[in-house]
Write an enzyme that holds these catalytic residues in place. Structure first.
Site, PDB file in Angstrom:
ATOM      1  CB  ALA A  14      -0.937   0.002   1.210  1.00  0.00           C
ATOM      2  N   GLY A  19       0.258   0.682  -5.245  1.00  0.00           N
ATOM      3  CA  GLY A  19      -0.555   0.461  -4.058  1.00  0.00           C
ATOM      4  C   GLY A  19      -1.209   1.727  -3.548  1.00  0.00           C
ATOM      5  CE  LYS A 127       4.543  -8.064 -12.337  1.00  0.00           C
ATOM      6  NZ  LYS A 127       4.208  -6.709 -12.854  1.00  0.00           N
TER       7      LYS A 127
END
Length: 328
Positions: A14, A19, A127
């Site tokens: 975050a 984020g 990913k």
């Protein structure tokens, strides 16, 4: 909807650029309760205090804490969103295992990049391996890509203090392959819509705001920067072979020092350049061919934002290269 009835979203990463955009988008939507997982070393940072001041619940932990502890961190969480740094992509597995065990209703792993096939970019392959892992676990999910940030697309002006800003003057190949771009600040707007939408469950979504060639991007930058002649004269043309050679140099450096941030960045940056500008993978046509849903079609009410509109604002900043400095 009463606050207690709103879904609880836990955001990993975050405090990072993506984020932070996601947290802001969730807050502005008003549709979620929000928590952030913060490492113990970052609890005293001003940015963490800002999260608390905004009403975000701060939970302490680390991706490497192990499944039992991460299950505690995920207590009551409905949606898990990961926007972690590139070098801990593989470390998401334990928190995903924990999410499966506690019954998280939707996970969004750390993608937020450009679409493409396997075997071109090491980071993208990592990913995709996490996507495969999520499917193997049977976790409800949404995968989200966003193209290339507008903040990293334009040539920097002379006043910028970014080290190595010459790389922003590069045109790769002929510069004619189209690419999708999104304003980093708007990623969270789309994420808030996507995770509330039943149509996107177990789907992959392409977020994008404009689609242009690299040559068109440079022409916009040269025209709106007020430095047209200077920037045009600074153009550096880079061939496909040049890109691949730089990738190999970076991999050789990594072989000597696997922990070198700059060697990792050298490899990743150039592999992404090859994917986008030589193979032409970062396009809406390619994303749809790969099975992505188009966020612009899903949410036609979201205000359109072009690179030209972004550039008018960006070149008025005292230091347009803030995102380069953040990561350097």
């Amino acid at each position: 909807m009463a606050s207690a009835d709103k879904p609880l979203v836990l955001v990993l990463g975050a405090l990072g650029a993506t984020g932070s955009s996601i947290v802001k988008g969730l807050l502005n939507s008003g549709n979620f309760r929000i928590a952030a997982l913060i490492r113990p070393a970052s609890l005293s940072k001003p940015a963490t205090q800002e999260l608390r001041a905004a009403g975000i619940e701060v939970r302490t932990g680390d991706l490497r804490d192990g499944v039992p502890r991460l299950k505690e961190v995920l207590d009551g969480v409905d949606i898990l969103i990961s926007a972690v740094t590139a070098w801990v992509i593989a470390d998401q597995k334990d928190v995903l295992r924990a999410a499966k065990e506690v019954g998280v209703k939707r996970v969004v792993p750390c993608d937020f990049g450009t679409p493409g096939k396997r075997g071109v970019r090491d980071l993208h392959d990592e990913k995709l391996a996490i996507r495969d892992f999520i499917k193997e676990l049977g976790l409800p999910h949404t995968f989200i890509d966003v193209g290339w940030w507008m903040q990293l697309a334009l040539p920097l002006p002379a006043r910028s203090k970014v080290p190595g800003k010459e790389m922003t003057y590069q045109l790769h190949g002929a510069g004619t392959a189209k690419m999708l771009v999104t304003d980093l600040r708007h990623i969270g707007v789309y994420v808030a819509r996507i995770i509330a939408d039943p149509r996107t469950l177990n789907q992959t979504v392409m977020v994008w705001e404009d689609e242009l060639t690299e040559l068109e991007v440079h022409e916009i930058g040269e025209r709106l920067s007020g430095e047209a002649d200077q920037l045009q004269a600074k153009r550096i043309y880079v061939s496909a072979d040049d890109i691949l050679k730089t990738v190999e140099e970076g991999k050789a450096e990594l072989a000597k020092d696997p922990n070198s941030f700059y060697a990792h960045a050298k490899v990743s940056w150039n592999e992404y350049r090859y994917s986008m500008h030589i193979l032409g993978e970062n396009t809406l046509e390619n994303a749809k061919r790969l099975g992505y849903l188009d966020a612009r079609e899903l949410y036609p009410d979201v205000q359109k934002h072009t690179l030209e509109e972004f550039a008018r604002e960006w070149y008025r900043l005292e230091e347009p290269g803030q995102e380069y400095l953040r990561s350097s």
